[in-house]
Design a protein around this motif. Sequence first.
Motif, PDB file in Angstrom:
ATOM      1  N   MET A   1       6.717  42.547  59.178  1.00 30.46           N
ATOM      2  CA  MET A   1       7.619  41.572  58.571  1.00 30.46           C
ATOM      3  C   MET A   1       8.986  42.182  58.266  1.00 30.46           C
ATOM      4  SD  MET A   1       5.369  39.280  55.975  1.00 30.46           S
ATOM      5  CE  MET A   1       4.320  40.524  55.262  1.00 30.46           C
ATOM      6  N   GLY A   2       9.089  43.498  58.355  1.00 28.27           N
ATOM      7  CA  GLY A   2      10.368  44.156  58.068  1.00 28.27           C
ATOM      8  C   GLY A   2      10.623  44.369  56.585  1.00 28.27           C
ATOM      9  N   ASN A   3       9.573  44.455  55.780  1.00 28.59           N
ATOM     10  CA  ASN A   3       9.715  44.660  54.336  1.00 28.59           C
ATOM     11  C   ASN A   3       9.518  46.146  54.020  1.00 28.59           C
ATOM     12  OD1 ASN A   3       9.564  44.660  51.564  1.00 28.59           O
ATOM     13  ND2 ASN A   3       8.347  42.800  51.434  1.00 28.59           N
ATOM     14  N   GLY A   4      10.592  46.919  54.143  1.00 27.30           N
ATOM     15  CA  GLY A   4      10.521  48.368  53.967  1.00 27.30           C
ATOM     16  C   GLY A   4      10.195  48.814  52.556  1.00 27.30           C
ATOM     17  N   ALA A   5      10.700  48.086  51.560  1.00 26.15           N
ATOM     18  CA  ALA A   5      10.468  48.475  50.167  1.00 26.15           C
ATOM     19  C   ALA A   5       8.984  48.399  49.828  1.00 26.15           C
ATOM     20  CB  ALA A   5      11.271  47.573  49.236  1.00 26.15           C
ATOM     21  N   MET A   6       8.331  47.339  50.256  1.00 27.37           N
ATOM     22  CA  MET A   6       6.896  47.190  49.972  1.00 27.37           C
ATOM     23  C   MET A   6       6.102  48.238  50.742  1.00 27.37           C
ATOM     24  SD  MET A   6       5.116  45.464  47.976  1.00 27.37           S
ATOM     25  CE  MET A   6       3.437  45.017  47.656  1.00 27.37           C
ATOM     26  N   CYS A   7       6.542  48.573  51.952  1.00 29.99           N
ATOM     27  CA  CYS A   7       5.875  49.621  52.731  1.00 29.99           C
ATOM     28  C   CYS A   7       5.897  50.942  51.970  1.00 29.99           C
ATOM     29  CB  CYS A   7       6.566  49.820  54.083  1.00 29.99           C
ATOM     30  SG  CYS A   7       6.241  48.509  55.251  1.00 29.99           S
ATOM     31  N   GLN A   8       7.038  51.265  51.370  1.00 31.45           N
ATOM     32  CA  GLN A   8       7.172  52.508  50.621  1.00 31.45           C
ATOM     33  C   GLN A   8       6.228  52.525  49.421  1.00 31.45           C
ATOM     34  OE1 GLN A   8       8.939  55.297  51.358  1.00 31.45           O
ATOM     35  NE2 GLN A   8       9.262  54.265  53.297  1.00 31.45           N
ATOM     36  N   THR A   9       6.143  51.393  48.720  1.00 32.63           N
ATOM     37  CA  THR A   9       5.260  51.285  47.558  1.00 32.63           C
ATOM     38  C   THR A   9       3.809  51.499  47.964  1.00 32.63           C
ATOM     39  OG1 THR A   9       6.781  49.705  46.564  1.00 32.63           O
ATOM     40  CG2 THR A   9       4.562  49.776  45.657  1.00 32.63           C
ATOM     41  N   LEU A  10       3.395  50.814  49.035  1.00 31.54           N
ATOM     42  CA  LEU A  10       2.008  50.916  49.482  1.00 31.54           C
ATOM     43  C   LEU A  10       1.709  52.307  50.028  1.00 31.54           C
ATOM     44  CD1 LEU A  10       1.540  47.441  51.177  1.00 31.54           C
ATOM     45  CD2 LEU A  10       0.641  48.194  48.992  1.00 31.54           C
ATOM     46  N   ASN A  11       2.688  52.918  50.706  1.00 29.44           N
ATOM     47  CA  ASN A  11       2.501  54.277  51.204  1.00 29.44           C
ATOM     48  C   ASN A  11       2.288  55.249  50.054  1.00 29.44           C
ATOM     49  OD1 ASN A  11       2.412  54.624  54.060  1.00 29.44           O
ATOM     50  ND2 ASN A  11       4.526  53.903  54.158  1.00 29.44           N
ATOM     51  N   GLY A  12       3.002  55.042  48.963  1.00 30.17           N
ATOM     52  CA  GLY A  12       2.814  55.878  47.776  1.00 30.17           C
ATOM     53  C   GLY A  12       1.399  55.761  47.232  1.00 30.17           C
ATOM     54  N   LYS A  13       0.899  54.525  47.156  1.00 26.96           N
ATOM     55  CA  LYS A  13      -0.466  54.307  46.680  1.00 26.96           C
ATOM     56  C   LYS A  13      -1.477  54.939  47.622  1.00 26.96           C
ATOM     57  CE  LYS A  13       0.348  49.986  44.221  1.00 26.96           C
ATOM     58  NZ  LYS A  13      -0.043  48.588  44.078  1.00 26.96           N
ATOM     59  N   LEU A  14      -1.210  54.815  48.923  1.00 29.33           N
ATOM     60  CA  LEU A  14      -2.114  55.376  49.924  1.00 29.33           C
ATOM     61  C   LEU A  14      -2.161  56.896  49.802  1.00 29.33           C
ATOM     62  CD1 LEU A  14      -3.901  54.965  52.423  1.00 29.33           C
ATOM     63  CD2 LEU A  14      -1.846  55.068  53.809  1.00 29.33           C
ATOM     64  N   GLN A  15      -1.018  57.544  49.647  1.00 34.29           N
ATOM     65  CA  GLN A  15      -0.981  58.995  49.519  1.00 34.29           C
ATOM     66  C   GLN A  15      -1.722  59.456  48.271  1.00 34.29           C
ATOM     67  OE1 GLN A  15      -0.008  61.068  51.866  1.00 34.29           O
ATOM     68  NE2 GLN A  15       0.405  59.238  53.062  1.00 34.29           N
ATOM     69  N   LYS A  16      -1.578  58.695  47.195  1.00 38.03           N
ATOM     70  CA  LYS A  16      -2.274  59.020  45.952  1.00 38.03           C
ATOM     71  C   LYS A  16      -3.786  58.951  46.144  1.00 38.03           C
ATOM     72  CE  LYS A  16      -1.437  57.914  41.126  1.00 38.03           C
ATOM     73  NZ  LYS A  16      -0.839  56.935  40.221  1.00 38.03           N
ATOM     74  N   LEU A  17      -4.249  57.884  46.814  1.00 43.68           N
ATOM     75  CA  LEU A  17      -5.685  57.741  47.091  1.00 43.68           C
ATOM     76  C   LEU A  17      -6.198  58.869  47.967  1.00 43.68           C
ATOM     77  CD1 LEU A  17      -6.616  54.027  47.880  1.00 43.68           C
ATOM     78  CD2 LEU A  17      -7.737  55.554  46.295  1.00 43.68           C
ATOM     79  N   LEU A  18      -5.441  59.211  48.995  1.00 45.96           N
ATOM     80  CA  LEU A  18      -5.862  60.266  49.916  1.00 45.96           C
ATOM     81  C   LEU A  18      -5.923  61.610  49.210  1.00 45.96           C
ATOM     82  CD1 LEU A  18      -3.925  59.244  53.154  1.00 45.96           C
ATOM     83  CD2 LEU A  18      -6.378  59.077  52.746  1.00 45.96           C
TER      84      LEU A  18
END
Length: 45
Positions: free
Chosen positions: A22-39
Motif C-alpha cells: 500500500m506504500g505505507n512506510g511509517a507503519m512498516c517501520q513500526t511493525l518492523n520494530g515489533k518484529l525485531q523485538k519478538l525475534l
Amino acid sequence: MKKNANEKIMMLQYRIKRYQAMGNGAMCQTLNGKLQKLLSQQVAM
C-alpha cells in the motif's frame, strides 16, 4: 508458547508486506520494530 510466538511473527511479516504494497512506510517501520523485538526475545529464550 513457542507456537504462539511463531504465529505472531508470521502475522507481523504478513502485515508488513501488506503495508509495503500500500506504500505505507511509517507503519512498516513500526511493525518492523515489533518484529525485531519478538525475534530478539525468541533468541534470548
